[in-house]
Design a protein around this motif. Sequence first.
Motif, PDB file in Angstrom:
ATOM      1  N   ARG A  17      34.911   4.149 -13.453  1.00  0.00           N
ATOM      2  CA  ARG A  17      34.963   4.431 -14.894  1.00  0.00           C
ATOM      3  C   ARG A  17      36.203   3.810 -15.514  1.00  0.00           C
ATOM      4  NH1 ARG A  17      32.352   8.780 -12.477  1.00  0.00           N
ATOM      5  NH2 ARG A  17      30.362   9.286 -13.490  1.00  0.00           N
ATOM      6  N   ALA A  52      25.578   7.384 -16.731  1.00  0.00           N
ATOM      7  CA  ALA A  52      25.999   7.001 -15.384  1.00  0.00           C
ATOM      8  C   ALA A  52      25.430   7.948 -14.330  1.00  0.00           C
ATOM      9  CB  ALA A  52      27.521   6.966 -15.307  1.00  0.00           C
ATOM     10  N   ILE A 109      31.025   5.027  -8.544  1.00  0.00           N
ATOM     11  CA  ILE A 109      31.001   4.782  -9.989  1.00  0.00           C
ATOM     12  C   ILE A 109      32.448   4.568 -10.438  1.00  0.00           C
ATOM     13  CG2 ILE A 109      30.332   5.641 -12.267  1.00  0.00           C
ATOM     14  CD1 ILE A 109      27.937   5.273 -10.483  1.00  0.00           C
ATOM     15  N   ASP A 145      31.103   1.949 -15.083  1.00  0.00           N
ATOM     16  CA  ASP A 145      30.852   2.680 -16.326  1.00  0.00           C
ATOM     17  C   ASP A 145      31.939   2.249 -17.308  1.00  0.00           C
ATOM     18  OD1 ASP A 145      30.623   4.424 -18.429  1.00  0.00           O
ATOM     19  OD2 ASP A 145      30.582   6.250 -17.213  1.00  0.00           O
TER      20      ASP A 145
END
Length: 261
Positions: free
Chosen positions: A96, A78, A94, A70
């Motif tokens: 970030r 996301a 994920i 992300d």
Amino acid sequence: MTGPGSLLRLEKHLLYDVGRAIHDWDLIGPGDRIMVAVSGGKDSLSLLQLLMRLQERAPVHFTLVAVNVDQGQPGFPAHVLEDHFRALGVEHRIIRQDTYSIALKLTEPGKTYCAVCSRLRRGILYTSAVEMGCTKIALGHHREDLIETLLLSALFSGALKSMPPKLLSDDGRNTVIRPLAYCQEAELAAYAAELKLPIIPCGLCAQQENAQRQRVKKLIAELAKEHPAVPGNLLNSLRNVVPSHLLDPAVFRKGEAPSGQ
């Protein structure tokens, strides 16, 4: 035609192409822990789905971890990917990191963000793969990506090269694999549509088309209308290289002539 039958035929054909690539290039081995880089596009989502299917029937044991970066692009959902990964039951992460603002700063006016964006994302994936103990990083590049890159390199960079199915990164820490190297983009698009995969278009790419790649894509499509074998022939040309009939001085010793017809 849509429905369960067409989905099964599509999946069978795509798995056959993935299997050939894995066999030809030794892409997956026993005990591999493979990071599947999922951007949210049709190709990477299909790649994850196909590798999970392959995992169920492959004679060797390997594990998968789906990873999305992300990059801080405003409005990027996301959570859609995270929900999809959970529904599939696949290990996932994920990551970030705000590379969006960096790409905006580093990209010259009028240029596309793709090169900077992908370079930053690749660095994050490489570092994360080492931290997560992954032995391979699987990317979703397909046949059309390979043949378009071949023509782009020849026409605009003066080099004969493309995207290899297997590549050791410059720092020697990561092995990148492209299991979809033989898969047709149109079949991947149909597969993603049949499965109703949660495709998330890249807002930056939508705003800035890579003009050169789009022209090459259009050229190949136009040629394929007259000669359907053109895309396949371009891919085969990457497998049927005759170095002696090219102009690379490094291939020859001074004073020697190439042999053959």
